[in-house]
Structure formats: structure tokens, C-alpha cells
Write a protein that holds these residues in place. Structure first.
Motif, PDB file in Angstrom:
ATOM      1  N   ALA A  74       0.821  -1.209   0.000  1.00 29.47           N
ATOM      2  CA  ALA A  74       0.000   0.000   0.000  1.00 29.47           C
ATOM      3  C   ALA A  74       0.852   1.255   0.000  1.00 29.47           C
ATOM      4  CB  ALA A  74      -0.927   0.003   1.211  1.00 29.47           C
ATOM      5  N   ASP A  75       2.084   1.125   0.513  1.00 31.67           N
ATOM      6  CA  ASP A  75       2.990   2.271   0.563  1.00 31.67           C
ATOM      7  C   ASP A  75       4.420   1.768   0.419  1.00 31.67           C
ATOM      8  OD1 ASP A  75       4.315   4.653   0.972  1.00 31.67           O
ATOM      9  OD2 ASP A  75       3.913   4.733   3.134  1.00 31.67           O
ATOM     10  N   SER A  77       7.588   2.392   0.378  1.00 32.02           N
ATOM     11  CA  SER A  77       8.481   3.508   0.666  1.00 32.02           C
ATOM     12  C   SER A  77       9.464   3.114   1.750  1.00 32.02           C
ATOM     13  CB  SER A  77       7.676   4.724   1.139  1.00 32.02           C
ATOM     14  OG  SER A  77       7.088   4.462   2.413  1.00 32.02           O
ATOM     15  N   ALA A  78      10.550   3.868   1.857  1.00 31.80           N
ATOM     16  CA  ALA A  78      11.540   3.621   2.899  1.00 31.80           C
ATOM     17  C   ALA A  78      10.947   3.871   4.277  1.00 31.80           C
ATOM     18  CB  ALA A  78      12.760   4.499   2.673  1.00 31.80           C
ATOM     19  N   ASP A  79      10.065   4.850   4.385  1.00 37.47           N
ATOM     20  CA  ASP A  79       9.429   5.140   5.669  1.00 37.47           C
ATOM     21  C   ASP A  79       8.591   3.958   6.145  1.00 37.47           C
ATOM     22  OD1 ASP A  79       8.560   7.068   7.812  1.00 37.47           O
ATOM     23  OD2 ASP A  79       6.608   6.696   6.881  1.00 37.47           O
ATOM     24  N   ALA A  80       7.822   3.369   5.236  1.00 37.47           N
ATOM     25  CA  ALA A  80       7.028   2.192   5.602  1.00 37.47           C
ATOM     26  C   ALA A  80       7.937   1.034   5.987  1.00 37.47           C
ATOM     27  CB  ALA A  80       6.114   1.798   4.446  1.00 37.47           C
ATOM     28  N   MET A  81       9.020   0.862   5.247  1.00 38.26           N
ATOM     29  CA  MET A  81       9.944  -0.226   5.558  1.00 38.26           C
ATOM     30  C   MET A  81      10.571  -0.034   6.935  1.00 38.26           C
ATOM     31  SD  MET A  81      10.989  -3.024   3.874  1.00 38.26           S
ATOM     32  CE  MET A  81      11.448  -2.833   2.146  1.00 38.26           C
ATOM     33  N   ASP A  82      10.866   1.199   7.299  1.00 43.21           N
ATOM     34  CA  ASP A  82      11.398   1.471   8.632  1.00 43.21           C
ATOM     35  C   ASP A  82      10.453   0.969   9.715  1.00 43.21           C
ATOM     36  OD1 ASP A  82      13.806   2.670   7.934  1.00 43.21           O
ATOM     37  OD2 ASP A  82      12.984   4.698   7.923  1.00 43.21           O
ATOM     38  N   GLU A  83       9.178   1.306   9.574  1.00 36.63           N
ATOM     39  CA  GLU A  83       8.188   0.908  10.575  1.00 36.63           C
ATOM     40  C   GLU A  83       8.009  -0.606  10.610  1.00 36.63           C
ATOM     41  OE1 GLU A  83       6.558   2.777  12.797  1.00 36.63           O
ATOM     42  OE2 GLU A  83       7.694   4.531  12.136  1.00 36.63           O
ATOM     43  N   ASP A 106       3.601  -1.025 -12.168  1.00 34.64           N
ATOM     44  CA  ASP A 106       4.097   0.242 -11.639  1.00 34.64           C
ATOM     45  C   ASP A 106       4.396   0.128 -10.148  1.00 34.64           C
ATOM     46  OD1 ASP A 106       4.566   3.183 -11.693  1.00 34.64           O
ATOM     47  OD2 ASP A 106       2.796   3.181 -10.385  1.00 34.64           O
ATOM     48  N   ILE A 107       3.479  -0.490  -9.399  1.00 35.73           N
ATOM     49  CA  ILE A 107       3.706  -0.672  -7.961  1.00 35.73           C
ATOM     50  C   ILE A 107       4.897  -1.602  -7.724  1.00 35.73           C
ATOM     51  CG2 ILE A 107       2.743  -1.669  -5.848  1.00 35.73           C
ATOM     52  CD1 ILE A 107       1.614   1.041  -6.399  1.00 35.73           C
ATOM     53  N   LEU A 108       4.999  -2.651  -8.522  1.00 36.69           N
ATOM     54  CA  LEU A 108       6.136  -3.558  -8.377  1.00 36.69           C
ATOM     55  C   LEU A 108       7.454  -2.825  -8.638  1.00 36.69           C
ATOM     56  CD1 LEU A 108       4.873  -6.864 -10.045  1.00 36.69           C
ATOM     57  CD2 LEU A 108       4.755  -6.166  -7.643  1.00 36.69           C
ATOM     58  N   ASP A 109       7.470  -1.965  -9.646  1.00 35.23           N
ATOM     59  CA  ASP A 109       8.688  -1.204  -9.939  1.00 35.23           C
ATOM     60  C   ASP A 109       9.055  -0.290  -8.776  1.00 35.23           C
ATOM     61  OD1 ASP A 109       9.084  -2.358 -12.385  1.00 35.23           O
ATOM     62  OD2 ASP A 109       8.196  -0.726 -13.544  1.00 35.23           O
ATOM     63  N   ARG A 110       8.051   0.334  -8.152  1.00 37.80           N
ATOM     64  CA  ARG A 110       8.313   1.195  -6.993  1.00 37.80           C
ATOM     65  C   ARG A 110       8.900   0.368  -5.849  1.00 37.80           C
ATOM     66  NH1 ARG A 110       2.849   4.249  -5.803  1.00 37.80           N
ATOM     67  NH2 ARG A 110       4.017   4.794  -3.897  1.00 37.80           N
ATOM     68  N   ALA A 111       8.367  -0.829  -5.658  1.00 32.43           N
ATOM     69  CA  ALA A 111       8.884  -1.708  -4.603  1.00 32.43           C
ATOM     70  C   ALA A 111      10.333  -2.106  -4.895  1.00 32.43           C
ATOM     71  CB  ALA A 111       8.005  -2.943  -4.469  1.00 32.43           C
ATOM     72  N   PHE A 112      10.628  -2.424  -6.164  1.00 37.57           N
ATOM     73  CA  PHE A 112      12.006  -2.769  -6.534  1.00 37.57           C
ATOM     74  C   PHE A 112      12.953  -1.603  -6.228  1.00 37.57           C
ATOM     75  CE2 PHE A 112      10.153  -5.590 -10.139  1.00 37.57           C
ATOM     76  CZ  PHE A 112       9.964  -6.631  -9.251  1.00 37.57           C
ATOM     77  N   ASP A 113      12.534  -0.391  -6.586  1.00 38.17           N
ATOM     78  CA  ASP A 113      13.393   0.776  -6.370  1.00 38.17           C
ATOM     79  C   ASP A 113      13.719   0.946  -4.890  1.00 38.17           C
ATOM     80  OD1 ASP A 113      13.451   1.369  -9.054  1.00 38.17           O
ATOM     81  OD2 ASP A 113      11.857   2.884  -8.963  1.00 38.17           O
ATOM     82  N   THR A 271       4.851 -16.384   8.459  1.00 38.22           N
ATOM     83  CA  THR A 271       3.636 -15.788   9.032  1.00 38.22           C
ATOM     84  C   THR A 271       2.619 -15.421   7.951  1.00 38.22           C
ATOM     85  OG1 THR A 271       4.500 -13.512   8.978  1.00 38.22           O
ATOM     86  CG2 THR A 271       4.923 -14.832  10.973  1.00 38.22           C
ATOM     87  N   ASP A 272       3.072 -14.987   6.775  1.00 35.92           N
ATOM     88  CA  ASP A 272       2.165 -14.469   5.743  1.00 35.92           C
ATOM     89  C   ASP A 272       1.315 -13.336   6.334  1.00 35.92           C
ATOM     90  OD1 ASP A 272       1.192 -14.488   3.066  1.00 35.92           O
ATOM     91  OD2 ASP A 272      -0.598 -15.583   3.684  1.00 35.92           O
ATOM     92  N   ALA A 273       1.914 -12.590   7.262  1.00 36.86           N
ATOM     93  CA  ALA A 273       1.168 -11.562   7.987  1.00 36.86           C
ATOM     94  C   ALA A 273       1.023 -10.291   7.153  1.00 36.86           C
ATOM     95  CB  ALA A 273       1.861 -11.246   9.305  1.00 36.86           C
ATOM     96  N   VAL A 274      -0.135  -9.667   7.298  1.00 40.16           N
ATOM     97  CA  VAL A 274      -0.422  -8.406   6.626  1.00 40.16           C
ATOM     98  C   VAL A 274      -0.758  -7.365   7.696  1.00 40.16           C
ATOM     99  CG1 VAL A 274      -1.210  -9.532   4.513  1.00 40.16           C
ATOM    100  CG2 VAL A 274      -2.876  -8.998   6.301  1.00 40.16           C
ATOM    101  N   ALA A 275      -1.191  -6.201   7.263  1.00 38.62           N
ATOM    102  CA  ALA A 275      -1.644  -5.150   8.170  1.00 38.62           C
ATOM    103  C   ALA A 275      -2.949  -4.584   7.612  1.00 38.62           C
ATOM    104  CB  ALA A 275      -0.591  -4.054   8.296  1.00 38.62           C
ATOM    105  N   GLU A 276      -3.786  -4.103   8.492  1.00 40.27           N
ATOM    106  CA  GLU A 276      -5.068  -3.561   8.025  1.00 40.27           C
ATOM    107  C   GLU A 276      -4.819  -2.335   7.158  1.00 40.27           C
ATOM    108  OE1 GLU A 276      -9.538  -3.117   9.659  1.00 40.27           O
ATOM    109  OE2 GLU A 276      -7.957  -2.603  11.078  1.00 40.27           O
ATOM    110  N   THR A 277      -5.491  -2.307   6.038  1.00 36.24           N
ATOM    111  CA  THR A 277      -5.323  -1.176   5.137  1.00 36.24           C
ATOM    112  C   THR A 277      -6.572  -1.002   4.284  1.00 36.24           C
ATOM    113  OG1 THR A 277      -3.946  -0.208   3.389  1.00 36.24           O
ATOM    114  CG2 THR A 277      -4.254  -2.580   3.323  1.00 36.24           C
ATOM    115  N   HIS A 278      -6.805   0.233   3.916  1.00 30.77           N
ATOM    116  CA  HIS A 278      -7.921   0.556   3.016  1.00 30.77           C
ATOM    117  C   HIS A 278      -7.407   1.297   1.786  1.00 30.77           C
ATOM    118  CE1 HIS A 278     -10.635  -0.742   6.191  1.00 30.77           C
ATOM    119  NE2 HIS A 278      -9.924  -0.002   7.025  1.00 30.77           N
ATOM    120  N   GLU A 279      -6.093   1.153   1.539  1.00 29.09           N
ATOM    121  CA  GLU A 279      -5.472   1.800   0.394  1.00 29.09           C
ATOM    122  C   GLU A 279      -4.970   0.746  -0.579  1.00 29.09           C
ATOM    123  OE1 GLU A 279      -2.405   4.465   1.679  1.00 29.09           O
ATOM    124  OE2 GLU A 279      -3.492   4.990   3.508  1.00 29.09           O
ATOM    125  N   GLY A 280      -4.800   1.147  -1.833  1.00 31.27           N
ATOM    126  CA  GLY A 280      -4.267   0.231  -2.836  1.00 31.27           C
ATOM    127  C   GLY A 280      -5.297  -0.802  -3.261  1.00 31.27           C
TER     128      GLY A 280
END
Length: 370
Positions: A74-75, A77-83, A106-113, A271-280
Motif C-alpha cells: 500500500a505504501d 516507501s523507505a518510511d514504511a519499511m522502517d516501521e 508500476d507498484i512492483l517497480d516502486r517496490a524494486f526501487d 507468518t504471511d502476515a499483513v496489516a489492516e489497510t484501506h489503500e491500494g
């Protein structure tokens, strides 16, 4: 030099494949030095009292989507990865493969970057689950983004992914030997999942370079007495490893127990764990002990690796030592990480201390207390 040592005392240390008492675990810098008798601890060493708890290798999760309330897809980004990294390490996971499910290119490319630029000692790389899956076994993956594998497209994806792409879940019945070879030749560990493969197709895939199976039993052809499918081929293989989600929801605990008896050291925990999200494109709704899509399709777990270990012991009859190996040594071995997932001289000083109730008390990442 002695001042840089840390000695974890008064604990039950999991080393050399067994739990031992009466010895301290000595850490020096980012590495394990050895276990030593209490009177052999160097003068000036920092002492950490494990208070009778278990001192074990840090857990390794090869399929995790988020943590700390953040979902990477959903995000991306480096900030999300930090958390995410902060939350996972605190829970005892000192090595993880951030995972991306089927999504837009496009999202996959952002994740790769992000993954190619981001550095964290617990991040082992990226696990791409999709988009080359079988729609018949798509689970929570959106059908409109699932793609047919084409050599040129996959070659381009590999170029964009760079070195971060370590694991890829594919439906092997959709692939030919050449395309599988393209991925394996580029160092990608292939895992069969979201697949409707027959026993014969799965067996051929294992012989062609597919080395693992993603979340055994979930989103795949079932084990049937007249058609053993992908689970049957996994059981009969002598090389294929498989991950399993030990929450009692994705897989019944008795099925976990049976699988363990059949597969031995080829079965490991995720774990295959996710987080609650309403984005993406993924809307994960927290249901108290699991996550679902809005239509109640099971979409991810609410597990930590510590909880997975506890569930193996409490509900599946798996000895603690073996559950610990499933959460550390076996996934590390699959990735070829000899210095991870174990406590031995020269290993990374990634250590978890937990109590008799399976509650994480302290974590060390590369010798530093978190």
C-alpha cells in the motif's frame, strides 16, 4: 576488547541443535563468540540476565507483507519499511523477506526501487508472490492483475528488480523449462504456489528447478486420494521445501502435525502476515485473529513468528527444538545463509530471549540490543 563483549547468562541456550543450561552465550561485536562457563566470562563484559528464559537464534520469516500497522504494497516507501522492520525485529524476527503480492507493474517497480536502495540488517530481500499465478487458485490475489508468463516480460522484470528479488512464487504449470531456467539462472529461488498443478506437473517442476512450495495447502490443488496434487507431490519429493502458516486458521493443527511427520526438516514456518489497510488494490480487514478481504476471503494472518513457534508446540505436538529450527535454521538453509538461523561460533549475533509463556523479552540484532 573485553569491554565490547556481551554475555547472556542464566538462560537456556539453543545451540548445536539442543537446549543447554549452565553456560553463558558470549557475543562479540556482530558475531557469536561461543557458549562459555560463567567463570570463563571475560572481565569487563556486559552481563545480560536471561532470567531463566530461552536464548535462541533470531527468527527468519520468508513471507511477510507488513508490520507496525504498515503494509508495504500500500505504501512501497523507505518510511514504511522502517516501521515494518522496527516492529518485526521487536517481535523476534531478525531476518525477513518483504513480500509483494500480485499488483500493477508500476507498484512492483516502486517496490524494486525501494528495496534496491534500502539497507537494514534484518531485510534479506524481496519475495514476489505473483503475478504469474493460476487464476483458479488466486485466493486474495486480484484476477485482473494475474499475468501469463512471457520470457521477454520476465527478462525485463528481472532487469528492473536488480539484486533485491530473492524469491518468487509462481504457478509452475503455467511455465516452461526455459522460463523457469531464466529465473533460476538469475538467482531467484522459485516456490510453487497459487497453483492448480497436478501431481505430475508439480513433480516435473521440482525436477526443473522449483525448490519450494508457498504456504502449503493454501491456494493450491488439494490432496485427494485419486489426485494427490501439489501437496502430494511436495510430500513425495525428497528435495522440495515448503512453508506453512501455523495459526490453526490457514491450516488445521492436525494437518500441520501430519505434514511435519511426512516432511521433517523440509517444512518451515512463515507468518504471511499483513496489516489492516484501506489503500491500494488490497483491502485487508482485521477480524481479531486473521485478516480478510471485504468479501471475507482469507487474505493474511495476524501471526508473529514467536506465536507460530508456540502454536507448533502447544497444538501440533512438535518439540520446541524442532519448532525453533522451523523458524530459523530451515529458512536460513533454504537461502544458503550459513551465518543466520543458528547459534554457533562466527554466526551473526541475532538472538531472541523469550520466557516460558513464549513472550519475547529481549532481542539482539547484529549484537546490538533492540
Amino acid at each position: 576488547m573485553a569491554e565490547s563483549f556481551i554475555a547472556i547468562t542464566n538462560g537456556i541456550v539453543f545451540t548445536n541443535d539442543k537446549l543447554i543450561k549452565g553456560r553463558a552465550l558470549l557475543l562479540g561485536g556482530s558475531q557469536v563468540i561461543d557458549t562459555v562457563a560463567p567463570d570463563e566470562i571475560p572481565h569487563g563484559t556486559e552481563i545480560v540476565d536471561a532470567m531463566g528464559g530461552y536464548v535462541v537464534p533470531g527468527f527468519i520469516d520468508l513471507q511477510i507483507y507488513g508490520g507496525g500497522g504498515r503494509l508495504f504494497s500500500a505504501d512501497p516507501s523507505a518510511d514504511a519499511m522502517d516501521e515494518i522492520a522496527r516492529a518485526l525485529v521487536k517481535s523476534g524476527t531478525t531476518g525477513f523477506m518483504i513480500t509483494m503480492a500480485t499488483n500493477t507493474l508500476d507498484i512492483l517497480d516502486r517496490a524494486f526501487d525501494v528495496c534496491n536502495q534500502y539497507r537494514h540488517p534484518a531485510l534479506l530481500g524481496l519475495h514476489l508472490e505473483g503475478p504469474y499465478l493460476n487464476k483458479a487458485r488466486r485466493g486474495a490475489h486480484p484476477a485482473e492483475y494475474i499475468r501469463q508468463p512471457e520470457t521477454a516480460e520476465i527478462a525485463a522484470l528481472l532487469r528492473r528488480a536488480g539484486n533485491c528479488l530473492r524469491i518468487m512464487t509462481i504457478a509452475p504449470e503455467q511455465f516452461d523449462r526455459k522460463t523457469i531456467g531464466l529465473l533460476t539462472d538469475n538467482g531467484v529461488l522459485l516456490s510453487a504456489g497459487h497453483s492448480d498443478a497436478s501431481f505430475e506437473e508439480a513433480t516435473t517442476a521440482f525436477r526443473s528447478g522449483v525448490r519450494a512450495v508457498t504456504h502449503l495447502f493454501n491456494a493450491m490443488s488439494p490432496l485427494h486420494h485419486r489426485n494427490p496434487g501439489l501437496p502430494g507431490a511436495t510430500f513425495q519429493s525428497v528435495t522440495a521445501c515448503a512453508s506453512i502458516i501455523a495459526d490453526g486458521i490457514h491450516v488445521d493443527y492436525q494437518t500441520l502435525s501430519i505434514s511435519k511427520k511426512l516432511m521433517g526438516d523440509r517444512l518451515f514456518l512463515i507468518t504471511d502476515a499483513v496489516a489492516e489497510t484501506h489503500e491500494g488494490i488490497y483491502t485487508h480487514v482485521f477480524q481479531g485473529d486473521r485478516y480478510t478481504l471485504p468479501d471475507n476471503t482469507l487474505s493474511g494472518s495476524a501471526l508473529t513468528m514467536m506465536e507460530a513457534v508456540a502454536n507448533c508446540v502447544r497444538h501440533a505436538g512438535i518439540p520446541l527444538e524442532e519448532a525453533l529450527r522451523m523458524a530459523s535454521q530451515y529458512p536460513a538453509s533454504l537461502l544458503g545463509l550459513e551465518a543466520h538461523g543458528c547459534i554457533k561460533p562466527g554466526a551473526m549475533a541475532n538472538v531472541v530471549i523469550f520466557d516460558s509463556q513464549y513472550s519475547v523479552q529481549q532481542v539482539f540484532l547484529e549484537g546490538k540490543r533492540v
